[in-house]
Design a protein around this motif. Structure first.
Motif: not given
Length: 924
Positions: A25-31, A44-50, A74-83
């Motif tokens: 998983p790669h964090f797109m947004e960290e708290p 507090l929010r956190c966002k990661a892919m996949p 779903m990330d349209e460019a890579t098809g990976l799941k974003v949560r």
């Protein structure tokens, strides 16, 4: 995945296949770190892919699954799941945590290959204490000294930011290089200025609250400094031992805001000795010289017995004498005749020349022998009976003294003046037109007059209807003439200056001052009382059997004329009308101005308002034109015009030395608080109408003039005006420290457009027993002129001394119609015009009349008039409306020294009794 049942914090395996095997998983947004404000929870929010799952762990413990809010995409460019996952943290949670470090949270994301952890986000409770750890302290610093104000803000999370206020206004150090607020919350002023005096406040603020420190008063004072010593005065003793002194003042600079007064002496004296003057005296006459060819001999003497020394007077009288040395028997005429004959014969032949010369010599020899023999024969009788005229050729001087017959124009025709004696000309003369008045008898003229001296120096004025060189003294009934009207001779400038110092009579507070009257063919004068504005309608300007209602008005407050750039409105905006008629003879409009006249510093224009409300230039004062005429006196401009309208004077400064004259006046009154006393300092244009406007406003406010106004020369050099209150009694009165000096920008003074500038000062008594106020008001332009007004007054109205002015009050006579409006009687005026309008071999005599009345410019304007002398006299009437100085006119006519042939033959003219009430109103 973590198990949330019971207290089991172990991790379980994921239940589903990851969307992209082999990727962590790669964090797109960290708290982020957050602060809880009051009782509001933070998110507090956190966002990661996949990411298959994301959970928060706070302080080492998993946050329950039910407290998570999860979103999946779903990330349209890579098809990976974003949560993306959110949790709330409350104030109670943070307060219940007791650990070695701050409350923290981080999120953990799962994928097929394993887990990834985010950064730790700290969560704190925000606050700001109420009390400052250190408040700024007030200071008194000398000018150009350093000011350091310390401030330690209250404790808070997050740390408070500090801002400084001066007199409730934020301080921006980026706009003033002299101020630094970056050093540990302190305020540093590197070089203190007078403008830095004030109240300073430290403001601390964070996301929770704002806190305000106690105010610190900063006073920047100026210690007094001595000016340069003046030059030593001259010795006070003209002869012998005396003293001389020099002085200096504590004005370089003057002490301000409690600064120390200069130390040392303000006056120095030294002894001096002056050599006594010795007046010169003549030595004895020398012997007579030998007889000259002109039949005269001389003798001389010198002023050396003793010579004048040390400023003594030179000898009076002549240093040489001459007299005839032949007792009248000089034959110079015969010799001259002979030489003349010889000269005429130079071109004759040699024979004729020699024969004529020989005959002449023989004739002279025979004549001399005959005379000698005759004198010897007559000497036996002891009597000289020879007629000397036979030898002098008739060259003898004769003295004639004609006797003038009695003239009915003399004030007392029975007294014959000695026309060969030169007398002085002094005192005002009241000339009245003999039309429609009774004959002036000897008793009617002399009985009512009190200490009136009438002297007339000119035989020319006798022919016009004024007395010869005779002096009379007489008595008057009380009230016939006002006392104190004797005027000495002075220049036109000095007289005109006195004309425009006005009384303190109130004027209307309306936006326009206006006076109206109906005039006919005889003309008249219209005056707006105590403003210096007047309108003169000459005799004959209005057609016969016609009458016009003419008005004269001043626009008060702000003028509609807005000068451009550095141009200045020099006087009031004046309107006269009706505008739809024009006169056949120019009328004279007088407008006061405030410029110090100098053609090298000012270019003055006359402007007129059109019917569309725009302003157009009529002429420059220095311009040569035949459409109108402007004559500038030191305090007023007299304009000759043919059409009515609205006019104003505009000054264009040519250099920085252009001076706008300001009148400085100080008024005072009690305030609502019985212990307070208000001082109001006005700086207005030096025109009567501007001063009267201020007086009117002050009377409405109950103000009292405390000192005679003074004149300030304000230069157009861009330097500001400084007004300060000095020498206030320290134990009787007090004033707020930083209000004792007020500075006004140059643009506010120079471009005031007639609006009076005023500064107010509030003084407070320590006790009600204090009833006297003594202080100084200093008004000065930086690097310019300075005036100091010394105030000594009582704040009690019944004890206050009233400031009075000895000036002309024309409020009782706003309009004068017919002959009473003019100083020169109409019959005398006609004779002057008939004399000076007549051409002579030397040119137009009216040009000499103009020159003697200080009219030397744009004479082409008068040349276009049907009667140039009449227009010149109209201009004289406008300039002398208050003093009626017929002395100056009589002197001008005497200097011209010629009389028209028709006027010189006048022998019988009667001057009728003057109207004394009219003379009084015109100041005669």
């Amino acid at each position: 995945f973590p198990s949330f049942s019971g207290n089991d914090n172990s991790e379980a395996l994921p239940e589903s296949i990851p969307s992209a095997p082999g990727t962590l998983p790669h964090f797109m947004e960290e708290p982020d770190d957050a602060y809880i404000i009051k009782s509001n929870p933070i998110v507090l929010r956190c966002k990661a892919m996949p990411a298959m799952q994301i959970f928060f762990k706070c302080n080492g413990e998993w946050v329950h699954q039910n407290e998570h809010v999860s979103e999946e995409s779903m990330d349209e460019a890579t098809g990976l799941k974003v949560r993306e996952v959110f949790i709330n943290v409350t104030r109670q949670q943070v307060e219940d945590f007791h650990g070695p470090e701050d409350y923290w949270c981080q999120c953990v994301a799962w994928s097929h290959l394993g887990t990834s952890k985010s950064r730790k986000a700290a969560v704190r409770i925000a606050y700001l204490r109420k009390n400052f750890e250190q408040d700024p302290q007030g200071k008194e610093v000398p000018i150009e000294g350093m000011i350091v104000l310390h401030c330690r803000p209250p404790e808070g999370v997050p740390a408070a930011e500090v801002e400084w206020l001066k007199n409730e206004e934020p301080i921006d150090s980026n706009l003033d290089e002299n101020i630094d607020t970056r050093a540990d919350h302190n305020l540093i002023i590197r070089q203190a200025r007078l403008s830095d005096s004030g109240n300073y406040t430290c403001m601390a603020a964070n996301i929770v609250a704002r806190r305000r420190s106690l105010s610190a008063t900063v006073v920047v004072y100026v210690n007094g400094g001595w000016s340069s010593w003046t030059e030593w005065s001259s010795c006070n003793a003209r002869c012998g031992r005396g003293w001389q002194k020099r002085s200096r003042t504590c004005t370089n600079p003057a002490p301000l805001n409690g600064g120390a007064f200069c130390e040392g002496m303000s006056v120095q004296k030294i002894t001096c000795t002056s050599l006594c003057p010795v007046d010169g005296n003549w030595e004895v006459w020398s012997e007579w010289s030998v007889c000259s060819p002109e039949c005269e001999h001389l003798r001389v003497r010198e002023c050396v017995a003793p010579p004048p020394r040390n400023g003594g007077k030179y000898c009076e009288g002549s240093s040489q004498e001459s007299e005839n040395c032949t007792e009248g028997l000089c034959i110079q005429g015969g010799l001259q005749a002979l030489l003349s004959v010889l000269a005429d014969m130079e071109n004759a032949s040699d024979i004729a020349l020699y024969s004529g010369l020989g005959a002449a010599v023989i004739a002279v020899a025979v004549l001399v022998v005959a005379v000698t023999l005759y004198r010897r024969s007559q000497s036996e009788y002891g009597v000289d009976v020879i007629d000397s005229s036979a030898l002098t050729g008739g060259f003898q001087t004769f003295n004639f003294k004609t006797v003038r017959q009695g003239n009915s124009l003399l004030l007392n025709s029975s007294m014959q003046p000695d026309l060969t004696v030169s007398r002085t000309y002094s005192g005002p003369i009241c000339l009245q037109d003999p039309l429609d008045k009774e004959l002036m008898t000897e008793s009617s003229l002399f009985n009512p007059l009190s200490d009136i001296k009438v002297k007339v120096q000119s035989s020319f004025m006798v022919s016009l209807g004024v007395t010869e060189r005779a002096e009379y003294h007489s008595k008057a009934h009380s009230g016939t003439f006002p006392h104190g009207n004797n005027r000495g001779f002075g220049t036109i400038h000095a007289r005109n200056k006195a004309t425009y110092i006005q009384n303190l009579s109130p004027i209307s507070t309306k936006s326009e001052l206006k006076t109206t009257a109906i005039f006919g063919h005889l003309g008249g004068r219209l005056v707006i009382p105590n403003t210096g504005v007047s309108l003169l309608i000459p005799h004959g300007a209005i057609p016969e059997e016609s009458s016009w209602e003419i008005y004269l008005a001043i626009t008060q407050r702000e003028s509609s004329l807005q000068p451009e750039g550095p141009d200045v409105l020099l006087g009031p905006e004046v309107s006269c009308g009706p505008s739809d008629v024009s006169v056949s003879t120019p009328f004279a409009l007088t407008i006061p101005h405030c410029a110090e006249l100098n053609s090298e510093h000012w270019n003055i224009h006359l402007k007129r308002r059109t019917q569309q409300g725009k302003w157009e230039e009529v002429m420059s004062v220095e311009e040569e034109t035949t459409s109108c005429y402007c004559l500038l006196d030191p305090y007023a401009c007299h304009i000759l015009l043919n059409s009515f309208g609205t006019y104003a004077l505009i000054g264009e400064p040519i250099s920085d030395c252009a001076v706008r004259q300001l009148k400085v006046a100080v008024f005072g009154c009690m305030s609502c608080n019985s212990l307070d006393y208000n001082l109001r300092v006005y700086c207005m244009d030096n025109t009567p109408c501007a001063f009267q406007e201020v007086v009117s406003d002050e009377k409405l406010q109950g103000g009292q003039l405390l000192e005679e106004p003074k004149l300030l020369h304000f230069r157009g050099n861009t330097f500001s005006l400084q007004i300060s209150v000095l020498d206030i009694p320290p134990f009787l009165w007090r004033i707020k420290p930083f209000t004792a000096c007020q500075e006004v920008p140059f643009s506010r003074v120079w471009g005031s457009n007639q609006a009076p500038l005023h500064c107010a000062f509030s003084l407070e008594r320590y006790t009600p027993a204090t009833t006297q106020l003594s202080c100084k008001i200093c008004v000065r332009q930086l690097k310019g002129h300075e005036q100091v007004l010394q105030i000594h007054t009582s704040i009690l109205e019944n004890e206050r001394e009233t400031i009075t002015f000895f000036a002309h009050d024309d409020s009782n006579f706003p309009a004068q119609m017919g002959p009473k409006a003019f100083k020169i009687p109409y019959s005398i005026r006609q004779r002057i015009c008939a004399t000076f309008d007549t051409p002579s071999a030397k040119g137009k005599d009216w040009q000499m009349l103009a020159q003697k009345n200080s009219i030397n410019r744009n004479l082409s304007y008068f040349a276009t008039q049907s009667s140039p002398s009449a227009v010149i006299l109209d201009l004289w009437e406008a300039r002398h409306q208050h003093d009626g100085d017929l002395d100056s006119l009589a002197c001008a006519l005497e200097e011209i020294g010629r009389t028209h042939s028709k006027i010189s033959n006048i022998t019988e003219t009667e001057i009728e009794e003057p109207d004394f009430s009219y003379s009084r109103q015109n100041g005669l």
